[in-house]
Motif scaffolding. Structure first.
Motif, PDB file in Angstrom:
ATOM      1  N   THR A  98      27.513  -5.407  25.678  1.00  0.00           N
ATOM      2  CA  THR A  98      28.194  -5.944  24.495  1.00  0.00           C
ATOM      3  C   THR A  98      28.977  -4.849  23.772  1.00  0.00           C
ATOM      4  OG1 THR A  98      26.312  -5.607  22.971  1.00  0.00           O
ATOM      5  CG2 THR A  98      26.415  -7.708  24.157  1.00  0.00           C
ATOM      6  N   ILE A 110      27.281 -12.457  19.380  1.00  0.00           N
ATOM      7  CA  ILE A 110      26.250 -12.580  20.416  1.00  0.00           C
ATOM      8  C   ILE A 110      25.302 -13.725  20.045  1.00  0.00           C
ATOM      9  CG2 ILE A 110      24.631 -11.306  21.864  1.00  0.00           C
ATOM     10  CD1 ILE A 110      27.409  -9.964  21.530  1.00  0.00           C
ATOM     11  N   TYR A 156      25.008 -10.021  16.102  1.00  0.00           N
ATOM     12  CA  TYR A 156      23.983 -10.559  17.004  1.00  0.00           C
ATOM     13  C   TYR A 156      23.177 -11.602  16.248  1.00  0.00           C
ATOM     14  CZ  TYR A 156      20.664 -10.467  20.910  1.00  0.00           C
ATOM     15  OH  TYR A 156      19.910 -10.800  21.991  1.00  0.00           O
TER      16      TYR A 156
END
Length: 505
Positions: A429, A148, A117
């Protein structure tokens, strides 16, 4: 229960987003038993922190979160948190990161499933993914890998294409999740259910019955401490390019063949491909920009935008943007869409208003066309819910008509918890569901559509930048986007219902 054991790696773990949103969202998933039996959350940032330091900081964020009610499992959750310090531009640090990930996997019996992320400044979107791939952390031989990315996805069309090319060189499209927290909101997702599960709406959801559609995202705050960032971005890039065009995609898409992510995203992409292109010479007719100026709100003097910290005294950055556009396809041909967003408006509210066409003739007396149209309001925030405005007979003699509201608010579902936007998206996710994430094609098409506006505003010194007093609904010139002089924007209150009786700002 999701049994895909994994390591959730957060770059920028010492930042504000991680503390306020990401860790509380992951903790909420943990409390609901939506995380696997074995998982690790690995924070990565420049700050020199120990595992214990990182856990203490995140413990404070969990205990201070107003969105978390059950905090009894915080100590157990924190045992899953680890930390590694690194310099984002140092290739050697990624070798150490890979070794640390392998060490954690071996210790806790976790396969190669990893999420990366990027809770970092956008400038690092071109740095971190390249370094991860250089040490093989994009490879899926030992488990899935997902990347992400927070918005903005590029600064303009050219930078968006460059970022696309750079990412797709090492990462597959299905590995990339461009996160837009607006799409995680329950009411946004409810647009699909409202349309496609109710027989009364879908037959009317087209140019034959809809007069026009509005999307509003208003904020009552200014730029706060984001002056340096915001002055280089502006309202069009900050809100319309991502959040609001994605909402338009959900409102106007064709029915998907299934609820599979690819099917839904294909239909949203078709909408973006159908946006009628603007020429630069048309921009003045279809787009209005504004900038808030000093005003008095509740007996308190509020600074104008140019008086804010880190703002250039001659800045032409827009804090308000409104555009009118068309979707040239069979369903929406000729139906105007209106989008507006702004800072220092009267209230914080995001909503969609579907204005249906008036009856063929005024059998009953109405003051104007605005009053004669039924409206369906889809409130995204706050006071989330839906409201349908219809006309009924006023009690007494004659046939006077008054509008009343048929409404539903999510707060009425007292027995059901409404998950936060990040909570839903982070869970997606982990599950590998990319339905609510922007695809490369959507991002590029959105930039293509907005490029003429951005170029005209940037390069033509004659394009007006209208001032509007802080606490008002933006420049009055935004009304000129409507074809009918009797039309105007829908001015929402913070409260969705009973706005004809009182308006909470």
């Amino acid at each position: 229960m999701n049994n895909d054991k994994h390591i959730y790696t957060i770059f920028g773990a010492s930042g504000d987003l991680t503390r306020r949103k990401l860790i509380p969202a992951l903790y909420s998933l943990y409390v609901q038993n939506l995380l696997p039996d074995k998982f690790i959350i690995l924070g990565a940032a420049r700050s020199p922190l120990s595992n214990e330091d990182f856990r203490n900081i995140m413990k404070e964020s969990i205990l201070n979160s107003n969105e978390i009610h059950d905090k009894s499992s915080a100590e157990e959750f924190l045992k899953h948190l680890y930390y590694i310090g690194l310099q984002y531009d140092n290739p050697n640090d990624y070798i150490q990161l890979k070794e640390y990930l392998e060490k954690l996997r071996s210790k806790f019996d976790i396969p190669g499933n990893t999420i990366f992320y990027l809770s970092t400044p956008p400038s690092l979107y071109k740095v971190i993914p390249v370094h991860l791939a250089a040490v093989g952390l994009n490879e899926t031989d030992d488990g899935w890998k997902r990347l992400i990315i927070e918005k903005p996805f590029g600064f303009d069309l050219q930078s968006a294409i460059e970022l696309k090319d750079l990412l797709l060189k090492d990462w597959k499209e299905e590995q990339i999740y461009r996160i837009d927290h607006y799409l995680g909101k329950e009411t946004v997702q409810n647009v699909l259910v409202t349309r496609f599960s109710n027989g009364i709406f879908e037959p009317l959801w087209n140019r034959n019955y809809i007069h026009h559609i509005e999307v509003t995202a208003a904020e009552n705050i200014g730029i706060e401490n984001r002056g340096g960032y915001y002055d280089s971005i502006g309202a069009l890039r900050d809100m319309i390019q991502n959040h609001l065009l994605q909402v338009v995609g959900l409102i106007s898409m064709e029915p998907p063949s299934s609820l599979e992510p690819l099917s839904i995203r294909n239909e949203i992409l078709k909408v973006f491909q159908s946006l009628r292109p603007l020429r630069r010479e048309e921009v003045a007719k279809y787009a209005v920009r504004g900038q808030y100026i000093s005003s008095v709100i509740n007996n308190e003097t509020v600074k104008g935008y140019r008086e804010e910290k880190n703002i250039k005294p001659d800045s032409k950055t827009e804090t308000f943007a409104a555009i009118k556009f068309y979707i040239d396809n069979w369903r929406w041909g000729g139906v105007p869409f209106y989008i507006r967003t702004g800072k220092r408006l009267p209230t914080r509210v995001t909503e969609v208003v579907i204005h249906f066409k008036p009856t063929p003739h005024f059998l009953f007396t109405r003051k104007n066309i605005q009053e004669a149209c039924n409206k369906l309001i889809l409130r995204i925030q706050p006071d989330e819910g839906m409201l349908l405005e219809i006309g009924i007979k006023t009690p007494g003699a004659g046939f006077e008509v008054q509008n009343i509201d048929l409404d539903f608010r999510y707060s009425e579902l007292a027995h059901q918890r409404i998950p936060g936007a990040y909570e839903r998206l982070l869970h997606d996710t982990i599950r590998g569901d990319n339905t609510l994430f922007a695809r490369t094609g959507e991002v590029i098409e959105a930039w293509k559509f907005l490029t003429p506006i951005l170029e005209e505003w940037s390069n033509n010194p004659n394009v007006p930048l209208y001032g509007y007093p802080a606490g008002t609904w933006g420049p009055k010139e935004a009304d000129n986007l409507f074809d009918d002089e009797n039309q105007t924007w829908h001015f929402p209150c913070r409260n969705l219902t009973n706005s004809n009786l009182y308006c909470e700002l």
